[in-house]
Design a protein around this motif. Structure first.
Motif, mmCIF file in Angstrom:
data_model
loop_
_atom_site.group_PDB
_atom_site.id
_atom_site.type_symbol
_atom_site.label_atom_id
_atom_site.label_comp_id
_atom_site.label_asym_id
_atom_site.label_seq_id
_atom_site.Cartn_x
_atom_site.Cartn_y
_atom_site.Cartn_z
ATOM 1 N N ALA A 167 0.105 3.326 5.291
ATOM 2 C CA ALA A 167 1.557 3.264 5.450
ATOM 3 C C ALA A 167 2.080 4.499 6.174
ATOM 4 O O ALA A 167 2.962 4.406 7.044
ATOM 5 N N VAL A 168 1.550 5.681 5.835
ATOM 6 C CA VAL A 168 1.960 6.909 6.517
ATOM 7 C C VAL A 168 1.623 6.821 8.011
ATOM 8 O O VAL A 168 2.417 7.232 8.864
ATOM 9 N N ARG A 169 0.465 6.287 8.318
ATOM 10 C CA ARG A 169 0.069 6.140 9.726
ATOM 11 C C ARG A 169 1.071 5.262 10.482
ATOM 12 O O ARG A 169 1.469 5.566 11.607
ATOM 13 N N SER A 195 6.623 -2.503 7.944
ATOM 14 C CA SER A 195 5.540 -2.958 7.077
ATOM 15 C C SER A 195 4.270 -3.066 7.911
ATOM 16 O O SER A 195 4.237 -3.795 8.896
ATOM 17 N N PRO A 196 3.218 -2.344 7.525
ATOM 18 C CA PRO A 196 2.005 -2.333 8.338
ATOM 19 C C PRO A 196 1.005 -3.419 7.975
ATOM 20 O O PRO A 196 -0.026 -3.565 8.631
ATOM 21 N N GLY A 197 1.255 -4.190 6.928
ATOM 22 C CA GLY A 197 0.261 -5.136 6.447
ATOM 23 C C GLY A 197 -0.786 -4.444 5.596
ATOM 24 O O GLY A 197 -0.728 -3.241 5.353
ATOM 25 N N GLU A 198 -1.747 -5.205 5.120
ATOM 26 C CA GLU A 198 -2.784 -4.665 4.252
ATOM 27 C C GLU A 198 -3.646 -3.650 4.993
ATOM 28 O O GLU A 198 -3.960 -3.836 6.171
ATOM 29 N N PRO A 199 -4.044 -2.578 4.317
ATOM 30 C CA PRO A 199 -4.867 -1.564 4.976
ATOM 31 C C PRO A 199 -6.262 -2.093 5.273
ATOM 32 O O PRO A 199 -6.835 -2.835 4.474
ATOM 33 N N PRO A 200 -6.824 -1.731 6.401
ATOM 34 C CA PRO A 200 -8.204 -2.123 6.686
ATOM 35 C C PRO A 200 -9.186 -1.341 5.833
ATOM 36 O O PRO A 200 -8.821 -0.359 5.178
ATOM 37 N N ALA A 201 -10.431 -1.757 5.841
ATOM 38 C CA ALA A 201 -11.469 -1.064 5.075
ATOM 39 C C ALA A 201 -11.547 0.390 5.527
ATOM 40 O O ALA A 201 -11.478 0.686 6.720
ATOM 41 N N GLY A 202 -11.687 1.283 4.545
ATOM 42 C CA GLY A 202 -11.791 2.705 4.871
ATOM 43 C C GLY A 202 -10.476 3.440 4.840
ATOM 44 O O GLY A 202 -10.444 4.646 5.096
ATOM 45 N N LEU A 260 11.118 4.048 6.258
ATOM 46 C CA LEU A 260 10.523 3.648 5.000
ATOM 47 C C LEU A 260 9.514 2.543 5.275
ATOM 48 O O LEU A 260 9.853 1.524 5.893
ATOM 49 N N VAL A 261 8.280 2.759 4.858
ATOM 50 C CA VAL A 261 7.203 1.811 5.139
ATOM 51 C C VAL A 261 6.870 1.057 3.860
ATOM 52 O O VAL A 261 6.369 1.638 2.896
ATOM 53 N N ASP A 262 7.181 -0.236 3.864
ATOM 54 C CA ASP A 262 6.936 -1.088 2.705
ATOM 55 C C ASP A 262 5.468 -1.503 2.709
ATOM 56 O O ASP A 262 5.039 -2.327 3.521
ATOM 57 N N ASP A 263 4.716 -0.933 1.790
ATOM 58 C CA ASP A 263 3.268 -1.131 1.747
ATOM 59 C C ASP A 263 2.908 -2.335 0.870
ATOM 60 O O ASP A 263 2.376 -2.206 -0.226
ATOM 61 N N GLY A 264 3.232 -3.523 1.370
ATOM 62 C CA GLY A 264 2.845 -4.747 0.678
ATOM 63 C C GLY A 264 3.465 -4.916 -0.685
ATOM 64 O O GLY A 264 2.815 -5.426 -1.614
ATOM 65 N N SER A 265 4.711 -4.531 -0.842
ATOM 66 C CA SER A 265 5.366 -4.606 -2.150
ATOM 67 C C SER A 265 5.610 -6.059 -2.555
ATOM 68 O O SER A 265 5.837 -6.943 -1.718
ATOM 69 N N SER A 266 5.626 -6.275 -3.856
ATOM 70 C CA SER A 266 5.915 -7.610 -4.387
ATOM 71 C C SER A 266 7.235 -7.645 -5.150
ATOM 72 O O SER A 266 7.566 -8.660 -5.761
ATOM 73 N N ASP A 267 7.974 -6.526 -5.127
ATOM 74 C CA ASP A 267 9.203 -6.437 -5.923
ATOM 75 C C ASP A 267 10.459 -6.308 -5.061
ATOM 76 O O ASP A 267 11.519 -5.950 -5.567
ATOM 77 N N GLY A 268 10.330 -6.582 -3.761
ATOM 78 C CA GLY A 268 11.503 -6.496 -2.898
ATOM 79 C C GLY A 268 11.888 -5.087 -2.507
ATOM 80 O O GLY A 268 13.070 -4.810 -2.248
ATOM 81 N N TRP A 305 -4.664 2.102 -8.402
ATOM 82 C CA TRP A 305 -3.236 2.405 -8.345
ATOM 83 C C TRP A 305 -2.491 1.215 -7.765
ATOM 84 O O TRP A 305 -2.772 0.771 -6.658
ATOM 85 N N LYS A 306 -1.570 0.661 -8.546
ATOM 86 C CA LYS A 306 -0.699 -0.422 -8.116
ATOM 87 C C LYS A 306 -1.477 -1.576 -7.492
ATOM 88 O O LYS A 306 -1.193 -2.029 -6.385
ATOM 89 N N GLY A 307 -2.477 -2.031 -8.229
ATOM 90 C CA GLY A 307 -3.203 -3.218 -7.813
ATOM 91 C C GLY A 307 -4.328 -2.992 -6.835
ATOM 92 O O GLY A 307 -4.991 -3.959 -6.431
ATOM 93 N N ARG A 308 -4.579 -1.756 -6.443
ATOM 94 C CA ARG A 308 -5.684 -1.470 -5.528
ATOM 95 C C ARG A 308 -6.651 -0.504 -6.196
ATOM 96 O O ARG A 308 -6.243 0.392 -6.916
ATOM 97 N N THR A 309 -7.927 -0.681 -5.898
ATOM 98 C CA THR A 309 -8.968 0.217 -6.391
ATOM 99 C C THR A 309 -9.763 0.718 -5.206
ATOM 100 O O THR A 309 -10.208 -0.071 -4.370
#
Length: 391
Positions: free
Chosen positions: A120-122, A106-113, A77-85, A376-380
């Motif tokens: 997270a899948v990667r 947790s992979p951290g924030e995604p890079p540009a592109g 399970l890859v936690d993609d920068g969640s703020s809700d635990g 979606w969920k805080g990202r555009t």
């Protein structure tokens, strides 16, 4: 009235073509292909991207942990920068329920592109490769699986020689708006991507349902998944196209024992679900948008309008043509309502639902040009430089 009658005749002609020449998209009897017990059960790694999913994980993750799979299987399970635990909830559920081994990364924030989900899948696929699995199960955090789901997917892939086997999870239909909109969502998807054509070798039609995708690890590497589709907003269709382009054999059908537990109780919730990706589906092309709006109007809105206009103006041919087109439309929608266990009286309301989808699609374009598209969920996500969904 002659002009209206001709337009209505064109609508009826479109419905006859859809009924007979669009891969029988309206049929809902396509389930997992014939399968037998493999001689040996291959290793499988389950990859679950999750962003702010603490609310739904208690209804979904235990079903993965409890998979009755004869071979070796493990969950990432890859936690993609969640703020809700989300990560903490996943670990607590694994400790409570036991079952398949669970690793939370947790992979951290995604890079540009990159979209967040594909980043997270990667990361999840990277963790899985250390186990050298034969198959990867990519499944969303809101998807609940019956205990034999993984076993059935692997058996189908092995028996059919498929590189990708995907099931369209049965979405939740509890609220009034879910009953009106959700079955139509799957119906429209099947119209765009007739399931029977997807499995045909040589067919250009390719699609998958992101909630449940069993992917051969070798095919993922050959198609450069997910790097090749890193910008894709509609990632499941892009994934299927990439696998098929690289020579893979794919299959998509409706699920009986795989369900989405995510609620969409209000129209606003469903509106966001559709509008966030509708314009991306049209490749951010205004001319394609215009053609789509006109096509939706001709196919779904003209028949009931022609009935009303024909009756009001005393034009029997117009009313009759409209009624015939509306009847064909209604008949093709009934199997989907049966699949979702909904009353058939909803079928004649499909034009109203189609109108909602038309407005949602236009709103998706408006939000895109306002800089709020694909949110979606805080990202555009802005329009990619090279759209990966192209065939």
């Amino acid at each position: 009235m002659d002009v209206v009658a001709w337009i209505t005749a064109a609508s009826l002609g479109a419905w006859v073509w859809l009924l007979l020449c669009r891969g029988f998209f309206w049929r809902t009897d396509l389930r997992l292909p014939p399968r037998g017990e493999p001689g040996d059960w291959p290793d499988v790694c389950v990859v679950v991207p999750a962003r702010d999913e603490a609310a739904v994980l208690p209804d979904s993750l235990p079903s993965l942990l409890a998979q009755d799979y004869p071979g070796r299987a493990e969950i990432f399970l890859v936690d993609d920068g969640s703020s809700d635990g989300t990560g903490e909830v996943a670990r607590a559920l694994a400790a409570r329920h036991g079952g398949l081994p669970l690793t939370v990364g947790s992979p951290g924030e995604p890079p540009a592109g990159w979209t967040g989900k594909l980043w997270a899948v990667r990361h999840g696929i990277g963790l899985a490769r250390a186990r050298d699995p034969e198959f990867l199960l990519l499944t969303d955090a809101d998807i609940a699986h019956e205990p034999d789901s993984l076993r059935e997917l692997v058996a189908a892939a092995r028996a059919g020689g498929f590189d990708l086997v995907s099931q369209m999870a049965r979405l939740r239909v509890a609220s009034r708006w879910e009953r009106l909109v959700v079955p139509a969502f799957v119906y429209f998807f099947a119209t765009l991507y007739p399931f029977r054509r997807i499995a045909k070798k040589g067919s250009r039609t390719a699609a998958a349902a992101g909630g449940c995708v069993l992917l051969r690890a070798e095919a993922a590497e050959r198609a450069r998944i997910p790097d090749a589709i890193r910008q894709a907003v509609i990632d499941d269709v892009s994934l299927a196209r990439a696998v098929k382009r690289s020579g893979g054999h794919i299959w998509l059908g409706l699920a009986e024992r795989v369900d989405s537990v995510r609620p969409y109780p209000r129209l606003a919730d469903l509106w966001r679900m559709v509008s966030r990706s509708a314009y991306a589906q049209l490749r951010h092309n205004p001319l394609v948008l215009l053609g789509t709006v006109l096509g939706l109007a001709l196919v779904y809105l003209v028949p009931p309008a022609a009935v009303c206009v024909g009756l009001a103006a005393g034009s029997a041919p117009t009313a009759l043509l409209g009624a015939l087109a509306w009847a064909v439309m209604t008949a093709t929608y009934c199997p989907m309502l049966r699949y979702y266990r909904q009353p058939l009286w909803l079928a004649p309301l499909l034009p109203f639902t189609a109108f909602l989808y038309l407005v949602m699609t236009v709103d998706s374009a408006v939000q895109h040009y306002r800089g709020r598209g694909a949110a979606w969920k805080g990202r555009t996500y802005a329009r990619p430089d090279a759209v990966p969904e192209q065939q």
